[in-house]
Each structure stands twice: as C-alpha cells, then as structure tokens.
Write a protein that holds these residues in place. Structure first.
Motif, PDB file in Angstrom:
ATOM      1  N   VAL A   5       0.774  -1.252  -0.166  1.00 56.20           N
ATOM      2  CA  VAL A   5       0.043   0.125   0.115  1.00 56.20           C
ATOM      3  C   VAL A   5       0.714   1.428   0.045  1.00 56.20           C
ATOM      4  O   VAL A   5       1.701   1.442   0.919  1.00 56.20           O
ATOM      5  CB  VAL A   5      -0.885   0.093   1.364  1.00 56.20           C
ATOM      6  CG1 VAL A   5      -1.911   1.302   1.258  1.00 56.20           C
ATOM      7  CG2 VAL A   5      -1.884  -1.184   1.364  1.00 56.20           C
ATOM      8  N   VAL A   6       0.757   2.161  -0.936  1.00 50.80           N
ATOM      9  CA  VAL A   6       1.571   3.259  -1.196  1.00 50.80           C
ATOM     10  C   VAL A   6       1.356   4.172  -0.261  1.00 50.80           C
ATOM     11  O   VAL A   6       0.195   4.571   0.252  1.00 50.80           O
ATOM     12  CB  VAL A   6       1.417   3.931  -2.574  1.00 50.80           C
ATOM     13  CG1 VAL A   6       2.073   5.199  -2.657  1.00 50.80           C
ATOM     14  CG2 VAL A   6       1.475   2.990  -3.677  1.00 50.80           C
ATOM     15  N   THR A  14      11.663   4.008  -4.522  1.00 47.70           N
ATOM     16  CA  THR A  14      11.826   3.508  -3.035  1.00 47.70           C
ATOM     17  C   THR A  14      11.313   2.220  -2.742  1.00 47.70           C
ATOM     18  O   THR A  14      11.667   1.412  -2.140  1.00 47.70           O
ATOM     19  CB  THR A  14      11.458   4.774  -2.271  1.00 47.70           C
ATOM     20  OG1 THR A  14      10.151   5.107  -2.514  1.00 47.70           O
ATOM     21  CG2 THR A  14      12.149   5.875  -2.371  1.00 47.70           C
ATOM     22  N   ILE A  15      10.184   2.090  -3.379  1.00 51.15           N
ATOM     23  CA  ILE A  15       9.594   0.806  -3.022  1.00 51.15           C
ATOM     24  C   ILE A  15      10.044  -0.333  -3.857  1.00 51.15           C
ATOM     25  O   ILE A  15      10.490  -1.332  -3.093  1.00 51.15           O
ATOM     26  CB  ILE A  15       7.859   0.942  -3.823  1.00 51.15           C
ATOM     27  CG1 ILE A  15       7.081   1.847  -3.049  1.00 51.15           C
ATOM     28  CG2 ILE A  15       7.361  -0.591  -3.936  1.00 51.15           C
ATOM     29  CD1 ILE A  15       5.897   2.407  -3.771  1.00 51.15           C
ATOM     30  N   ALA A  16      10.636  -0.180  -4.889  1.00 52.21           N
ATOM     31  CA  ALA A  16      11.547  -1.282  -5.572  1.00 52.21           C
ATOM     32  C   ALA A  16      12.886  -1.751  -4.691  1.00 52.21           C
ATOM     33  O   ALA A  16      12.883  -2.783  -4.273  1.00 52.21           O
ATOM     34  CB  ALA A  16      11.897  -0.912  -6.830  1.00 52.21           C
ATOM     35  N   ALA A  17      13.434  -0.606  -4.081  1.00 47.88           N
ATOM     36  CA  ALA A  17      14.513  -0.787  -3.342  1.00 47.88           C
ATOM     37  C   ALA A  17      14.135  -1.606  -2.058  1.00 47.88           C
ATOM     38  O   ALA A  17      14.732  -2.518  -1.485  1.00 47.88           O
ATOM     39  CB  ALA A  17      15.346   0.381  -2.928  1.00 47.88           C
ATOM     40  N   ILE A  26       7.932  -3.609 -10.895  1.00 46.18           N
ATOM     41  CA  ILE A  26       6.571  -3.177 -10.452  1.00 46.18           C
ATOM     42  C   ILE A  26       5.614  -2.494 -11.587  1.00 46.18           C
ATOM     43  O   ILE A  26       4.530  -2.631 -11.474  1.00 46.18           O
ATOM     44  CB  ILE A  26       6.986  -1.947  -9.278  1.00 46.18           C
ATOM     45  CG1 ILE A  26       7.528  -2.721  -8.299  1.00 46.18           C
ATOM     46  CG2 ILE A  26       5.512  -1.395  -8.736  1.00 46.18           C
ATOM     47  CD1 ILE A  26       8.112  -1.992  -7.191  1.00 46.18           C
ATOM     48  N   ILE A  27       6.288  -1.631 -12.383  1.00 43.00           N
ATOM     49  CA  ILE A  27       5.574  -0.770 -13.417  1.00 43.00           C
ATOM     50  C   ILE A  27       4.853  -1.873 -14.488  1.00 43.00           C
ATOM     51  O   ILE A  27       3.838  -1.831 -14.607  1.00 43.00           O
ATOM     52  CB  ILE A  27       6.550   0.200 -14.016  1.00 43.00           C
ATOM     53  CG1 ILE A  27       6.896   1.347 -13.223  1.00 43.00           C
ATOM     54  CG2 ILE A  27       5.946   0.595 -15.340  1.00 43.00           C
ATOM     55  CD1 ILE A  27       8.267   1.994 -13.866  1.00 43.00           C
ATOM     56  N   LEU A  38       2.114   8.147  -8.311  1.00 43.44           N
ATOM     57  CA  LEU A  38       1.445   7.106  -7.309  1.00 43.44           C
ATOM     58  C   LEU A  38       0.668   7.973  -6.276  1.00 43.44           C
ATOM     59  O   LEU A  38       0.911   9.196  -5.924  1.00 43.44           O
ATOM     60  CB  LEU A  38       2.600   6.405  -6.455  1.00 43.44           C
ATOM     61  CG  LEU A  38       3.645   5.601  -7.117  1.00 43.44           C
ATOM     62  CD1 LEU A  38       4.424   4.845  -6.480  1.00 43.44           C
ATOM     63  CD2 LEU A  38       2.832   4.445  -8.253  1.00 43.44           C
ATOM     64  N   VAL A  39      -0.480   7.264  -5.671  1.00 44.73           N
ATOM     65  CA  VAL A  39      -1.309   7.818  -5.040  1.00 44.73           C
ATOM     66  C   VAL A  39      -1.370   7.148  -3.368  1.00 44.73           C
ATOM     67  O   VAL A  39      -1.559   6.046  -3.544  1.00 44.73           O
ATOM     68  CB  VAL A  39      -2.779   8.022  -5.351  1.00 44.73           C
ATOM     69  CG1 VAL A  39      -3.697   8.465  -4.346  1.00 44.73           C
ATOM     70  CG2 VAL A  39      -2.935   8.613  -6.862  1.00 44.73           C
ATOM     71  N   PRO A  40      -1.038   8.015  -2.472  1.00 48.62           N
ATOM     72  CA  PRO A  40      -1.378   7.344  -1.203  1.00 48.62           C
ATOM     73  C   PRO A  40      -2.597   6.254  -1.134  1.00 48.62           C
ATOM     74  O   PRO A  40      -3.443   7.044  -1.595  1.00 48.62           O
ATOM     75  CB  PRO A  40      -1.284   8.303  -0.201  1.00 48.62           C
ATOM     76  CG  PRO A  40      -0.670   9.388  -0.688  1.00 48.62           C
ATOM     77  CD  PRO A  40      -1.007   9.522  -2.113  1.00 48.62           C
TER      78      PRO A  40
END
Length: 70
Positions: A5-6, A14-17, A26-27, A38-40
């Motif tokens: 969840v973003v 940062t998510i990939a890392a 991811i894309i 990206l949206v929270p």
C-alpha cells in the motif's frame, strides 16, 4: 507475491529498493501508465523471483551460474 500500500512520499524507486526488485518489474506487473504519479492508498502487486539462491563459502559467480542454468 505481496501487496504494497503506497504511503505518502514513496516512489516506484523507493518501493523497488525496499523489496529488492526493479522499478520496471513493479511498473510492468501493475501495468502503470504513469509510474511517477503514485497515490497514497494505492495498492501495488510485488512479485518475487521463483528461485532464490543462498551463497555458500567457496561459491563463485561461475559455479552459481552453472547451478542455476544461467
């Protein structure tokens, strides 16, 4: 597979890392048309490789490649 969840301030990079995958993974998996927006609260599927190899003493790049048919 994992669902991420973003959170505010996160990026594809940062998510990939965080999960040890590439931003492209991811894309591609999530069919993102604009990965810079990206949206929270947005959910992303994170896929992990099917095969994991844990190195051992004496391993070389060559021996690991042979063991994994690469």
């Amino acid at each position: 597979m994992l669902i991420h969840v973003v959170k505010r301030g996160e990026t594809i990079y940062t998510i990939a890392a965080q999960y040890g995958v590439t931003p492209y993974d991811i894309i591609s998996t999530n069919e993102l048309t604009n990965p810079d927006r990206l949206v929270p609260g947005q959910t992303l599927v994170i896929l992990f490789p099917d095969q994991i190899y844990i190195t051992r003493a004496g391993d070389t790049i060559y021996s690991i490649a042979l063991a994994n048919n690469t």
